[in-house]
Design a protein around this motif. Structure first.
Motif, PDB file in Angstrom:
ATOM      1  N   LYS A 255      22.318   7.294  65.718  1.00 28.45           N
ATOM      2  CA  LYS A 255      23.420   7.469  66.664  1.00 28.45           C
ATOM      3  C   LYS A 255      24.707   7.876  65.944  1.00 28.45           C
ATOM      4  N   ALA A 256      24.936   7.307  64.761  1.00 22.53           N
ATOM      5  CA  ALA A 256      26.134   7.671  63.993  1.00 22.53           C
ATOM      6  C   ALA A 256      26.101   9.146  63.593  1.00 22.53           C
ATOM      7  N   ALA A 257      24.920   9.639  63.224  1.00 15.02           N
ATOM      8  CA  ALA A 257      24.796  11.054  62.880  1.00 15.02           C
ATOM      9  C   ALA A 257      25.066  11.931  64.103  1.00 15.02           C
ATOM     10  N   ALA A 258      24.527  11.514  65.260  1.00 12.89           N
ATOM     11  CA  ALA A 258      24.775  12.264  66.493  1.00 12.89           C
ATOM     12  C   ALA A 258      26.257  12.264  66.838  1.00 12.89           C
ATOM     13  N   ASP A 259      26.897  11.117  66.712  1.00 14.18           N
ATOM     14  CA  ASP A 259      28.332  11.023  67.014  1.00 14.18           C
ATOM     15  C   ASP A 259      29.164  11.870  66.051  1.00 14.18           C
ATOM     16  N   ALA A 260      28.731  11.928  64.795  1.00 13.46           N
ATOM     17  CA  ALA A 260      29.459  12.730  63.811  1.00 13.46           C
ATOM     18  C   ALA A 260      29.405  14.209  64.178  1.00 13.46           C
ATOM     19  N   LEU A 261      28.242  14.670  64.619  1.00 16.35           N
ATOM     20  CA  LEU A 261      28.124  16.069  65.034  1.00 16.35           C
ATOM     21  C   LEU A 261      28.923  16.344  66.299  1.00 16.35           C
ATOM     22  N   LYS A 262      28.907  15.396  67.216  1.00 14.21           N
ATOM     23  CA  LYS A 262      29.720  15.544  68.427  1.00 14.21           C
ATOM     24  C   LYS A 262      31.202  15.591  68.062  1.00 14.21           C
TER      25      LYS A 262
ATOM     26  N   MET B  99      17.509  13.513  55.391  1.00  8.61           N
ATOM     27  CA  MET B  99      18.739  13.362  54.607  1.00  8.61           C
ATOM     28  C   MET B  99      19.381  12.017  54.899  1.00  8.61           C
ATOM     29  N   ARG B 100      20.048  11.487  53.893  1.00 13.98           N
ATOM     30  CA  ARG B 100      20.678  10.179  54.041  1.00 13.98           C
ATOM     31  C   ARG B 100      21.930  10.274  54.901  1.00 13.98           C
ATOM     32  N   PHE B 101      22.089   9.259  55.800  1.00 19.12           N
ATOM     33  CA  PHE B 101      23.335   9.169  56.554  1.00 19.12           C
ATOM     34  C   PHE B 101      23.766   7.714  56.751  1.00 19.12           C
ATOM     35  N   GLY B 102      23.069   6.785  56.121  1.00 17.86           N
ATOM     36  CA  GLY B 102      23.443   5.389  56.297  1.00 17.86           C
ATOM     37  C   GLY B 102      22.940   4.506  55.178  1.00 17.86           C
TER      38      GLY B 102
ATOM     39  N   ILE C 137      19.318   4.845  54.288  1.00 18.54           N
ATOM     40  CA  ILE C 137      18.697   5.150  55.579  1.00 18.54           C
ATOM     41  C   ILE C 137      18.918   6.635  55.845  1.00 18.54           C
ATOM     42  N   ASN C 138      17.831   7.357  56.039  1.00 17.40           N
ATOM     43  CA  ASN C 138      17.898   8.799  56.296  1.00 17.40           C
ATOM     44  C   ASN C 138      17.707   9.105  57.770  1.00 17.40           C
ATOM     45  N   VAL C 139      18.190  10.260  58.174  1.00 15.73           N
ATOM     46  CA  VAL C 139      17.883  10.808  59.499  1.00 15.73           C
ATOM     47  C   VAL C 139      17.055  12.070  59.313  1.00 15.73           C
TER      48      VAL C 139
ATOM     49  N   GLU D 268      26.223  16.614  56.005  1.00 18.39           N
ATOM     50  CA  GLU D 268      26.538  16.295  54.611  1.00 18.39           C
ATOM     51  C   GLU D 268      28.048  16.311  54.396  1.00 18.39           C
ATOM     52  N   SER D 269      28.739  17.243  55.058  1.00 20.58           N
ATOM     53  CA  SER D 269      30.186  17.390  54.856  1.00 20.58           C
ATOM     54  C   SER D 269      30.994  16.269  55.498  1.00 20.58           C
ATOM     55  N   VAL D 270      30.437  15.611  56.519  1.00 20.01           N
ATOM     56  CA  VAL D 270      31.178  14.540  57.203  1.00 20.01           C
ATOM     57  C   VAL D 270      30.627  13.153  56.871  1.00 20.01           C
ATOM     58  N   SER D 271      29.625  13.086  56.033  1.00 18.44           N
ATOM     59  CA  SER D 271      29.036  11.791  55.693  1.00 18.44           C
ATOM     60  C   SER D 271      30.047  10.907  54.982  1.00 18.44           C
ATOM     61  N   THR D 272      30.044   9.655  55.338  1.00 19.59           N
ATOM     62  CA  THR D 272      30.917   8.677  54.685  1.00 19.59           C
ATOM     63  C   THR D 272      30.133   7.717  53.797  1.00 19.59           C
ATOM     64  N   VAL D 273      28.844   8.038  53.580  1.00 18.11           N
ATOM     65  CA  VAL D 273      28.024   7.180  52.734  1.00 18.11           C
ATOM     66  C   VAL D 273      28.550   7.213  51.316  1.00 18.11           C
ATOM     67  N   SER D 274      28.728   6.057  50.720  1.00 21.18           N
ATOM     68  CA  SER D 274      29.174   5.965  49.328  1.00 21.18           C
ATOM     69  C   SER D 274      28.053   5.396  48.477  1.00 21.18           C
ATOM     70  N   GLY D 275      28.227   5.500  47.160  1.00 23.99           N
ATOM     71  CA  GLY D 275      27.208   4.980  46.272  1.00 23.99           C
ATOM     72  C   GLY D 275      25.909   5.731  46.413  1.00 23.99           C
ATOM     73  N   LEU D 276      25.922   7.046  46.154  1.00 23.71           N
ATOM     74  CA  LEU D 276      24.752   7.873  46.398  1.00 23.71           C
ATOM     75  C   LEU D 276      23.685   7.775  45.314  1.00 23.71           C
ATOM     76  N   HIS D 277      23.994   7.108  44.208  1.00 24.71           N
ATOM     77  CA  HIS D 277      23.009   6.979  43.130  1.00 24.71           C
ATOM     78  C   HIS D 277      22.768   5.514  42.822  1.00 24.71           C
ATOM     79  N   PRO D 278      21.510   5.155  42.590  1.00 24.36           N
ATOM     80  CA  PRO D 278      21.235   3.781  42.138  1.00 24.36           C
ATOM     81  C   PRO D 278      21.725   3.590  40.714  1.00 24.36           C
ATOM     82  N   ALA D 279      22.163   2.409  40.398  1.00 22.75           N
ATOM     83  CA  ALA D 279      22.605   2.109  39.022  1.00 22.75           C
ATOM     84  C   ALA D 279      21.416   1.542  38.255  1.00 22.75           C
ATOM     85  N   LEU D 280      21.013   2.227  37.215  1.00 25.14           N
ATOM     86  CA  LEU D 280      19.852   1.832  36.431  1.00 25.14           C
ATOM     87  C   LEU D 280      20.251   1.555  34.984  1.00 25.14           C
TER      88      LEU D 280
END
Length: 475
Positions: free
Chosen positions: A288-295, A430-433, A441-443, A463-475
């Motif tokens: 739903k967040a992805a849909a709202d972002a596109l809207k 693609m990840r959006f959450g 969490i991908n959509v 991808e341009s409006v995503s607010t997801v942070s921390g896109l890489h795991p710390a290893l």
């Protein structure tokens, strides 16, 4: 695990497009790029087991790629960029063992078409990645090369069947690679590790050089990466007839990136059911967040349903069709071999009863109804946003889930992905959450047949409006 949030990306976390640009402008050398990824493998692969074979010629190929840059040669779009390949995809003179002791030591003479095209674009084969036996399960584990873990949490799976590929890319061991997809296998693993992947329209990318040779009507090969622009770039190189795979198609095959779009506003529907099985609340919220972002950026977006998916459950249709079709390939591969050389899925497949002719015909008719249902949907809409998986990455070995109070077996993870294999429609993961436990969490962005340009465009917008942070795991 904590998240890496550094503003300055190390070489091993740059995407393929960025690496190719830096190599072309001599800001970085192919040798430096290759060594960075080899060092990263040495650092993190022991904990993850995503890489199962390293190409011993990779560093020499990087040195030759560096000489080509210095000579001023014409360079391919992926010149000097390392790529990895799932170990069911043939690689000339490099082990391709299909996750089974039955194929231990197998070295093909020729590259699969997809591998050859990545090389023709200037890419350098870096390594092969882990998978379930014969590419057959939702977790990458087998008797030959063992189990792959998720770089976000090593107690969890990175998915299957392209789980080694997803884990390698998420952990920075590879910028881009190739997986295969029968029901979930590039999109699900991408969702479990938070990367991106594309299952194109069936036949867009030839399956030549990938087990099984037959049947192929539900099988796909697809790119996996960390950016949508990398998927578009890879697709532009991978698509098109090869003269061997009779399913392969040429329609608009080698267009790059986003392509032509309607002049009107794009019309997009979103749904998480019914027709897919139960879905966890945090996954529904992400869709739903992805849909709202596109809207929010001006697209026409509304919640929808596809009645054909409610009438015929695509996972059941797929199972009734595919078991009957695949058993001969399993019998041929395992003929004369000990059951001790077989893992769970080979033994399971061989033990399943044949689908009756009546059930097979009914399933074929149901598959046509599902295709017709999507065709009717795409008369009104340009794309569909759904979940990829009903839950975030699960713990290793989980065989049952309770989702919204409903108990389902692990095959239900494929509920929203397998309809695209039954129909041949294209989809992007693609990840959006982020889950409550810090997992990706991908959509899934679904397009009409041959409309990869549309879903790549929509994915770029997301991808341009995503607010997801921390896109890489710390290893």
């Amino acid at each position: 695990m904590t998240l890496q949030t550094s503003n300055e990306e190390p070489i091993y976390y740059r995407d393929a497009s960025a690496l190719a640009a830096l190599i072309r402008t001599k800001e970085i050398s192919p040798v430096e790029v290759m060594k960075a990824h080899l060092n990263r493998m040495e650092e993190v692969n022991p904990a993850i087991n995503a890489i199962v074979t390293i190409n011993n010629s990779a560093l020499a190929a990087a040195k030759e790629a560096e000489h080509a840059v210095m000579r001023g040669d014409t360079l391919g779009v992926l010149h000097g960029v390392p790529f990895t390949v799932k170990d069911s995809i043939d690689t000339a003179h490099v082990l391709t063992q299909r996750g089974s002791p039955i194929f231990k030591g197998r070295i093909p003479d020729h590259d699969a078409t997809g591998v050859a095209r990545m090389k023709a674009a200037g890419g350098i084969l870096l390594a092969k990645t882990n998978l379930p036996e014969f590419s057959y399960w939702i977790e990458s584990d087998n008797l030959l090369t063992g189990k792959t873990s998720n770089p976000w949490d090593v107690t969890r799976t990175s998915g299957g069947s392209s789980g080694g590929e997803s884990a390698a890319i998420a952990a920075g061991m590879s910028p881009i690679g190739l997986g295969t997809d029968l029901a979930i296998s590039v999109r699900g693993p991408a969702a479990q590790t938070g990367i991106v992947s594309l299952k194109a329209t069936h036949g867009r990318i030839p399956m030549t050089g990938i087990w099984p040779r037959a049947p192929r009507r539900f099988w796909h090969i697809g790119p996996m990466a960390r950016s949508i622009r990398d998927l578009a770039l890879a697709f532009s190189q991978l698509a098109g007839l090869d003269g061997f795979d009779s399913f392969s198609t040429s329609a608009a095959a080698r267009q790059n990136s986003i392509g032509a779009l309607p002049e009107r506003s794009l019309r997009i529907g979103w749904m998480t059911g019914p027709g897919f099985g139960p879905v966890a609340g945090e996954v529904v919220a992400t869709v739903k967040a992805a849909a709202d972002a596109l809207k929010g950026i001006g697209l026409l977006v509304e919640q929808v349903s596809i009645p054909a998916l409610e009438r015929d459950f695509a996972l059941d249709v797929f199972n009734r069709l595919h078991v009957m079709e695949m058993k001969p390939a399993f019998r041929a591969a395992t003929e004369g071999r000990s059951v001790d050389e077989m893992y769970t899925m080979a033994k399971t497949m061989l033990s399943l009863p044949d689908t009756s002719v009546k059930d097979y015909i009914e399933a074929e008719q149901a598959a046509e109804r599902i295709r017709d249902g999507y065709a009717a949907y795409f008369e009104k809409y340009d794309a569909l946003i759904t979940h990829v998986l009903p839950v975030p990455a699960q713990k290793h070995g989980v065989e049952e889930f309770v989702i919204n109070g409903q108990k389902v077996d692990a095959t239900y993870l494929q509920g929203a992905t397998v309809p695209l294999n039954v129909t041949g429609l294209p989809g992007i993961s693609m990840r959006f959450g982020t889950s409550r436990e810090g997992l990706p969490i991908n959509v899934q962005i679904v397009g009409n047949w041959f409309a990869e340009s549309t879903i790549l465009h929509i994915a770029t917008l997301l991808e341009s409006v995503s607010t997801v942070s921390g896109l890489h795991p710390a290893l």
